[in-house]
Design an enzyme around this catalytic site. Sequence first.
Site, PDB file in Angstrom:
ATOM      1  N   TYR A  40      29.594-122.551 -25.524  1.00 38.46           N
ATOM      2  CA  TYR A  40      30.132-121.381 -26.233  1.00 38.46           C
ATOM      3  C   TYR A  40      30.184-120.169 -25.322  1.00 38.46           C
ATOM      4  O   TYR A  40      29.271-119.942 -24.525  1.00 38.46           O
ATOM      5  CB  TYR A  40      29.217-121.084 -27.423  1.00 38.46           C
ATOM      6  N   ASP A  55      28.402-104.681 -27.745  1.00 43.11           N
ATOM      7  CA  ASP A  55      29.316-105.501 -28.542  1.00 43.11           C
ATOM      8  C   ASP A  55      29.876-104.662 -29.688  1.00 43.11           C
ATOM      9  O   ASP A  55      29.488-104.806 -30.843  1.00 43.11           O
ATOM     10  CB  ASP A  55      28.569-106.725 -29.087  1.00 43.11           C
ATOM     11  N   ASP A  82      34.561-116.972 -28.699  1.00 37.93           N
ATOM     12  CA  ASP A  82      34.540-115.878 -29.666  1.00 37.93           C
ATOM     13  C   ASP A  82      35.726-114.965 -29.387  1.00 37.93           C
ATOM     14  O   ASP A  82      35.779-114.311 -28.341  1.00 37.93           O
ATOM     15  CB  ASP A  82      33.212-115.125 -29.500  1.00 37.93           C
ATOM     16  N   ASP A  84      36.635-112.487 -31.543  1.00 40.08           N
ATOM     17  CA  ASP A  84      36.488-111.306 -32.408  1.00 40.08           C
ATOM     18  C   ASP A  84      37.503-111.355 -33.552  1.00 40.08           C
ATOM     19  O   ASP A  84      37.594-112.329 -34.264  1.00 40.08           O
ATOM     20  CB  ASP A  84      36.628-110.025 -31.582  1.00 40.08           C
ATOM     21  N   HIS A 109      36.730-118.936 -32.693  1.00 40.28           N
ATOM     22  CA  HIS A 109      36.469-118.442 -34.049  1.00 40.28           C
ATOM     23  C   HIS A 109      36.971-117.014 -34.147  1.00 40.28           C
ATOM     24  O   HIS A 109      36.841-116.214 -33.220  1.00 40.28           O
ATOM     25  CB  HIS A 109      34.997-118.577 -34.451  1.00 40.28           C
ATOM     26  N   GLU A 111      37.214-113.589 -36.859  1.00 40.15           N
ATOM     27  CA  GLU A 111      36.367-113.059 -37.923  1.00 40.15           C
ATOM     28  C   GLU A 111      37.100-112.095 -38.845  1.00 40.15           C
ATOM     29  O   GLU A 111      38.208-111.638 -38.543  1.00 40.15           O
ATOM     30  CB  GLU A 111      35.147-112.375 -37.318  1.00 40.15           C
ATOM     31  N   CYS A 119      28.482-105.929 -33.996  1.00 45.34           N
ATOM     32  CA  CYS A 119      27.675-107.140 -33.918  1.00 45.34           C
ATOM     33  C   CYS A 119      27.391-107.621 -35.335  1.00 45.34           C
ATOM     34  O   CYS A 119      27.100-106.820 -36.239  1.00 45.34           O
ATOM     35  CB  CYS A 119      26.371-106.844 -33.184  1.00 45.34           C
ATOM     36  N   ARG A 154      35.302-117.111 -39.144  1.00 45.52           N
ATOM     37  CA  ARG A 154      33.968-116.538 -39.309  1.00 45.52           C
ATOM     38  C   ARG A 154      34.015-115.474 -40.398  1.00 45.52           C
ATOM     39  O   ARG A 154      34.915-114.626 -40.401  1.00 45.52           O
ATOM     40  CB  ARG A 154      33.499-115.911 -37.989  1.00 45.52           C
ATOM     41  N   GLU A 184      28.145-116.002 -40.950  1.00 47.72           N
ATOM     42  CA  GLU A 184      27.357-115.086 -40.132  1.00 47.72           C
ATOM     43  C   GLU A 184      26.277-114.387 -40.957  1.00 47.72           C
ATOM     44  O   GLU A 184      26.468-114.076 -42.136  1.00 47.72           O
ATOM     45  CB  GLU A 184      28.280-114.045 -39.486  1.00 47.72           C
ATOM     46  N   ASN A 206      24.784-119.905 -37.041  1.00 44.20           N
ATOM     47  CA  ASN A 206      24.531-119.110 -35.844  1.00 44.20           C
ATOM     48  C   ASN A 206      23.040-118.775 -35.777  1.00 44.20           C
ATOM     49  O   ASN A 206      22.568-117.881 -36.480  1.00 44.20           O
ATOM     50  CB  ASN A 206      25.369-117.825 -35.886  1.00 44.20           C
TER      51      ASN A 206
END
Length: 288
Positions: A40, A55, A82, A84, A109, A111, A119, A154, A184, A206
């Site tokens: 990942y 982040d 990731d 975002d 993924h 989100e 974050c 996500r 998440e 996660n």
Amino acid sequence: MSSGKKFRTALENSNPLLIPGAINAYSAMLAEKAGHKAIYLSGSGVAAASYGLPDLGVTSMKDVLIDAQRITDASSIPLLVDIDTGWGSSASIKKTIQSMESAGCAAVHIEDQIFDKRCGHRPNKQIVKTGEMVDRIKVAVDSKKDSSFFVMARTDSILSEGIDGAIDRCGQYIENGADGIFLEAVTDINQYKEFKKNFSSPLLANITEFGKTPLFTQNELESAGVDMILYPLTAFRAMSSSAQKVYDSLFKDGTQENLLDIMQTREELYEVLDYYNFEKKLDEKYSD
């Protein structure tokens, strides 16, 4: 076999699939050497390790793509990335999916936070309406060229909408093409179980340190029906702590002699890099 197919095969053959974070190409090689079947790349990790930034949606698609490409060039195991929120409009999401796929990534993924994301384990996250996230998923799924490329949705909605609200959202995400779900900031093992009562789609847990989610064991997560377990920054945190201790010790003691027992040796490095075969080819080139 395509990268996406490799990821799906690893998922099918694992119960659950362990996915450790790899912060750079060499970390990916170490994870592969350890026997892992997938790795990942964390957006938070790219921001911190490659750019020294928090982040908070500061880094771009190109920033993440650079590290992703380096990892896929160095390792043969499938990479989950990731992305975002997809970095903007439908056109941006399309470009992101096609760029990640072209770079040899296996999965992403995306989100449901607003563009200026936070974050997932910090307060004051803002979530887009379900319809907007559905549009993101549709664009992502329609943009992939390889049908095996894995698009995961996500959701950060548990904090604001509870598990019932998150499940309502996930139903629409799955209905509109999401290949799997990343829940998440789960706080209770029963939240995974509740999800699995409603859906058979692959579910990712996660298990990041120092966040809202307890450090559930692999046995606990398997019993709850979890299909993938993510350890996004576990190795990076350990590396960073070790590096800080080394820098402090060098400054204080003026020698690294007391640190040798925690170091990877030159021979161990060479083994991972296949150094001697590269050197042999170089010798042959100049011996002609």
